[in-house]
Design a protein around this motif. Structure first.
Motif, short mmCIF file in Angstrom:
data_model
loop_
_atom_site.label_atom_id
_atom_site.label_comp_id
_atom_site.label_asym_id
_atom_site.label_seq_id
_atom_site.Cartn_x
_atom_site.Cartn_y
_atom_site.Cartn_z
N SER A 123 1.06 -1.17 0.08
CA SER A 123 -0.08 0.13 0.17
C SER A 123 0.84 1.30 0.05
O SER A 123 2.08 1.18 0.56
N ASP A 126 -2.10 6.05 2.66
CA ASP A 126 -3.12 5.81 3.40
C ASP A 126 -4.49 6.48 2.89
O ASP A 126 -4.61 7.73 2.35
N SER A 127 -5.48 5.36 2.46
CA SER A 127 -6.75 6.05 1.61
C SER A 127 -8.11 6.01 2.82
O SER A 127 -8.40 5.03 2.95
N GLN A 128 -8.50 7.32 3.19
CA GLN A 128 -9.88 7.47 3.82
C GLN A 128 -10.99 7.64 2.97
O GLN A 128 -10.79 8.46 2.10
N PRO A 129 -12.19 7.24 3.06
CA PRO A 129 -13.22 7.68 2.51
C PRO A 129 -13.60 9.00 2.63
O PRO A 129 -13.20 9.57 3.93
N VAL A 136 -20.25 9.15 -1.20
CA VAL A 136 -19.07 8.77 -0.69
C VAL A 136 -17.91 8.28 -1.68
O VAL A 136 -18.17 7.32 -2.53
N LEU A 137 -16.84 8.95 -1.74
CA LEU A 137 -15.63 8.49 -2.74
C LEU A 137 -14.57 8.32 -1.94
O LEU A 137 -14.26 8.57 -0.76
N ASP A 138 -13.70 7.72 -2.52
CA ASP A 138 -12.54 7.39 -1.95
C ASP A 138 -11.19 8.08 -2.60
O ASP A 138 -11.42 8.62 -3.51
N SER A 140 -8.18 7.48 -3.15
CA SER A 140 -7.39 7.12 -4.46
C SER A 140 -8.24 7.47 -5.85
O SER A 140 -7.71 7.68 -6.70
N THR A 141 -9.51 7.53 -5.86
CA THR A 141 -10.15 7.73 -7.11
C THR A 141 -9.89 9.40 -7.57
O THR A 141 -9.58 9.58 -8.57
N ASN A 209 -1.74 1.81 -5.58
CA ASN A 209 -2.37 2.70 -4.64
C ASN A 209 -3.92 2.28 -4.70
O ASN A 209 -4.57 2.03 -3.52
N THR A 210 -4.62 1.89 -5.58
CA THR A 210 -6.08 1.71 -5.68
C THR A 210 -6.34 0.49 -5.15
O THR A 210 -6.89 -0.01 -4.74
N LYS B 211 -14.94 -1.50 -7.18
CA LYS B 211 -15.87 -0.40 -6.52
C LYS B 211 -17.23 -0.10 -6.78
O LYS B 211 -17.99 0.46 -5.80
N GLN B 218 -22.19 -0.20 0.15
CA GLN B 218 -21.98 0.77 1.26
C GLN B 218 -23.26 1.30 1.27
O GLN B 218 -23.59 1.88 2.47
N LYS B 242 -12.61 -0.73 2.40
CA LYS B 242 -12.01 0.18 3.55
C LYS B 242 -11.96 1.76 3.20
O LYS B 242 -12.65 2.62 3.51
N GLN B 243 -11.61 1.60 1.66
CA GLN B 243 -11.38 3.21 1.00
C GLN B 243 -12.78 3.62 0.83
O GLN B 243 -12.96 4.80 0.76
N LEU B 244 -13.85 2.77 0.62
CA LEU B 244 -15.20 3.53 0.60
C LEU B 244 -15.86 3.58 1.81
O LEU B 244 -17.18 3.80 1.97
N GLY B 245 -15.31 3.08 3.00
CA GLY B 245 -15.80 3.60 4.20
C GLY B 245 -16.94 2.42 4.72
O GLY B 245 -17.78 2.65 5.39
N ASP B 264 -0.32 -5.53 3.18
CA ASP B 264 0.56 -4.84 3.64
C ASP B 264 0.52 -4.25 5.02
O ASP B 264 -0.65 -4.09 5.36
N ASN B 267 -1.71 -1.47 5.74
CA ASN B 267 -3.34 -1.85 5.26
C ASN B 267 -3.80 -2.53 6.57
O ASN B 267 -4.85 -3.14 5.99
#
Lengths: 292, 380
Positions: A123, A126-129, A136-138, A140-141, A209-210, B211, B218, B242-245, B264, B267
């Protein structure tokens, strides 16, 4: 609202296709070679970040530029070792194409030998929503989309405003005449491979990353889709490659959302076939007449 | 028909040579057990894991005096994960006079071999062929691993009864019978328990982008999300969830074993709230388990996996049945296999009327970079 999210997700995926498609398109524009090893440059980019960041524990700001350099050098090496003699001697297209496939297999198998065929985890950021109202997007997008736009603007400036860029255009239009005007076309070709491969490395960083996993054959489908994007947009055209990449990403995302998750790839490749039937030069391709 | 005649002629020829060879050397000093496993090819790691472990078990049994006072001669053949090769290999083993078969390892070749073994009434145990219809091929076919639907049923029950889940979403691989088998059973059981299944999303094998499906999931905010897929896909899906919450608890089957290697360190929290059912407890302090793991690591310089443990137990179950049968007669061995009550590395195993194991599963979760077994759990 759902629709917007799906479109934005599609653009995020399409950005990666677009960055890789740029490399296909540029190389094709200059030497009329479909560089099938280009997809595997993404894999090389992924593994170089892995080697530097995960195996040696260095930070991302070292790993990312280093992987760009490694890929650019790799691109130049491939050109010099595999394609150069064929290009200089005006070898048949088919020989070039088969050489490209050979390079692709060579790269995949050597990385399988070096790192094993098991996928590796990694990774980068660090990717947060991110919540935007009801969207709700992330992270990385959004990162993918912005980086790809910046890269395209940079590339346009490079091609249109700099000396080497103009030399690239001249070589693309008529390599013989460019040579007569004192342009070292060999260096131009080498430079094109370097830039294309560096863009693939950017694509690789965003991809990893994605989707935090790398494996030796990761470049296969990704390369193929990027190639479709390049053809869709009009191979040889920089904005075309970007447009093709975005269109493909959005088409994939919407197909998954509203039609079928199983048929995604089938539909994506049908789009290519339809496009080739209706407008063989692609969305933004120029209709070049064959010179006799 | 002509083919059959040639085959039977060949068989006669082989038997005759066997008989003549028998005159010279006393070959019947050993009991021959055949093994089928993919030792090369795409699923070689599973085949090797089973084959290695069976060899350890057979050696241990032989060291303790073998069965029926004779040594076991185990011969395994590499079938490369291919059903046709597996059937051919089975025929050649049968001609060599094996009294029972351990194998095959993956579902498709197991199914093909089971059909042929049923014609010969050859006692057969697959350590790891989980596809439901394999043991339906004949009353001679047994298995030591769980069937796919059982895991779905188990996880749905666990989610409802132990985690208090009221709603569930599913994301599965539409091209993999393992995945669809678990997903379907999970959905049926969840509905029967009064849970709502908010999303049942599929994806094509080999996908990396989830996604779109996860965005839909989600939105409906389910309590649990079932991912009945193998570990490398789990790693990708968990990271994107997790990225999408997505905050739902993640659930999975035994295909998750080894997922930690695919994630990783930075992560690792994507699995902070995840549960899967394993078929054995690698953290167990049980002496037998520890001895086996140690022996395996030392001998093969590789980490034993679930397939190894299942292979080891399978060899012991078969040896016990032959010993109790008191002869190498197929019907007697099969009768004893049906009465199996064996306490092995995977726990206590008995076979039900469909010759599938009835045994507890180990609900496993993650504690940082380690797997942690919470409890053993079983459903009817």
């Amino acid at each position: 609202m759902d629709f917007t999210t799906h479109v934005i997700n599609g653009l995020g995926l399409g950005s990666i296709y677009a960055l890789v498609a740029l490399g296909y398109s540029m190389v094709y524009g200059i030497v009329q070679l479909i560089n099938f090893a280009h997809g595997d440059i993404i894999m090389v980019g992924g593994y170089s970040v892995y080697l530097i960041m995960v195996m040696n524990g260095l930070p991302a700001w070292i790993a990312i530029p280093a992987s760009l350099i490694i890929c650019a050098v790799m691109g130049m090496l491939i050109e010099r070792i595999a394609y150069h003699r064929l290009l200089v001697h005006n070898a048949a297209r088919i020989s070039l194409l088969i050489t490209a496939l050979g390079v692709s297999m060579f790269l995949q198998n050597s990385f399988m030998l070096l790192f094993g065929s098991e996928p590796k985890a990694m990774s980068i950021f660090d990717s947060q929503p991110i919540n935007l109202g009801s969207l709700v997007l992330d992270f990385s997008t959004l990162l993918n989309i912005s980086v790809s736009v910046v890269m395209m603007i940079g590339l346009q400036l490079l091609v249109n405003k700099t000396k080497i860029g103009k030399a690239m255009q001249a070589t693309s239009e008529d390599a013989g005449a460019a040579k007569l005007m004192g342009i070292n076309t060999n260096n131009v070709v080498l430079f094109t491979f370097a830039v294309g491969s560096a863009l693939a490395a950017v694509g690789a960083v965003l991809y990893c990353n994605t989707y935090p996993q790398i494996k030796p054959d990761m470049g296969n489908l990704l390369g193929l889709k990027a190639f479709v994007a390049a053809v869709l947009g009009g191979i040889g055209s920089i904005p075309g490659a970007m447009l093709g990449g975005y269109a493909l990403g959005v088409a994939e995302s919407l197909t998954k959302a509203y039609i079928s998750t199983r048929l995604t790839d089938a539909i994506v490749f049908s789009i290519l076939i339809l496009m080739l039937l209706v407008k063989p030069t692609g969305l933004m391709g120029k209709n070049r007449k064959e010179k006799v | 028909m002509k083919k059959m005649r040639i085959v039977s002629l060949l068989m006669v020829a082989v038997m005759l040579t066997g008989a003549f060879a028998g005159c010279k050397s006393k070959k019947s000093d050993t009991i021959k057990i055949g093994g089928l496993a993919p030792l090369t090819g795409g699923v070689a790691q599973y085949g090797q894991a089973v084959d290695n472990a069976v060899k350890i078990a057979i050696e241990e049994i032989n060291a303790k005096g073998g069965v029926l006072g004779k040594q076991i001669e185990y011969k395994s053949v590499d079938e490369k994960g291919d059903p046709t090769e597996a059937v051919n290999a089975y025929y050649s083993l049968a001609e060599e006079g094996i009294v029972a078969l351990i194998g095959d390892v993956t579902s498709k070749p197991s199914k093909s071999v089971a059909e042929k073994a049923a014609e010969d009434n050859m006692p057969m145990i697959t350590p790891s062929g989980s596809e439901e219809s394999i043991t339906a091929s004949g009353t001679n076919v047994f298995r030591t691993c769980f069937i796919d639907p059982y895991q779905g049923k188990l996880m749905a029950t666990y989610a409802n009864k132990e985690l208090g889940a009221k709603s569930a979403a599913i994301l599965f691989d539409t091209g993999d019978p393992y995945s669809t088998g678990i997903a379907d059973a999970f959905e049926d059981t969840a509905k029967a328990l009064g849970m709502t299944v908010t999303n049942n999303e599929g994806y094509a094998s080999g996908s990396t982008d989830f996604k779109t499906q996860l965005t839909k999931i989600q939105k409906s905010k389910p309590d649990v999300l079932l991912l009945p897929v193998y570990y490398s896909d789990v790693a990708l899906i968990a990271a994107q969830a997790k990225q999408l919450g997505i905050t739902a608890k993640l659930l999975g089957g035994d295909g998750w074993a080894g997922v930690l290697n695919q994630i990783d360190e930075n992560n690792i929290d994507v699995l902070a709230n995840a549960y899967f059912c394993n078929q054995f407890d690698p953290t167990s302090t049980d002496q037998e388990m520890q001895d086996f793991l140690k022996k395996y690591r030392e001998r093969y310089d590789a980490e034993p996996i679930m397939f190894s443990v299942l292979g080891y137990d399978t060899a012991y179950i078969l040896a016990a049945a032959i010993e109790k049968a008191g002869s190498t007669d197929a019907d007697k061995i099969i009768a004893e296999l049906n009465k199996t009550d064996y306490d092995g590395l995977t726990g206590k195993t008995v076979f039900n009327e469909k010759r599938n194991p009835v045994r507890q599963a180990y609900i496993t979760t993650f504690d940082g970079k380690k797997e942690k077994v919470l409890q053993s759990y079983s459903v009817d």
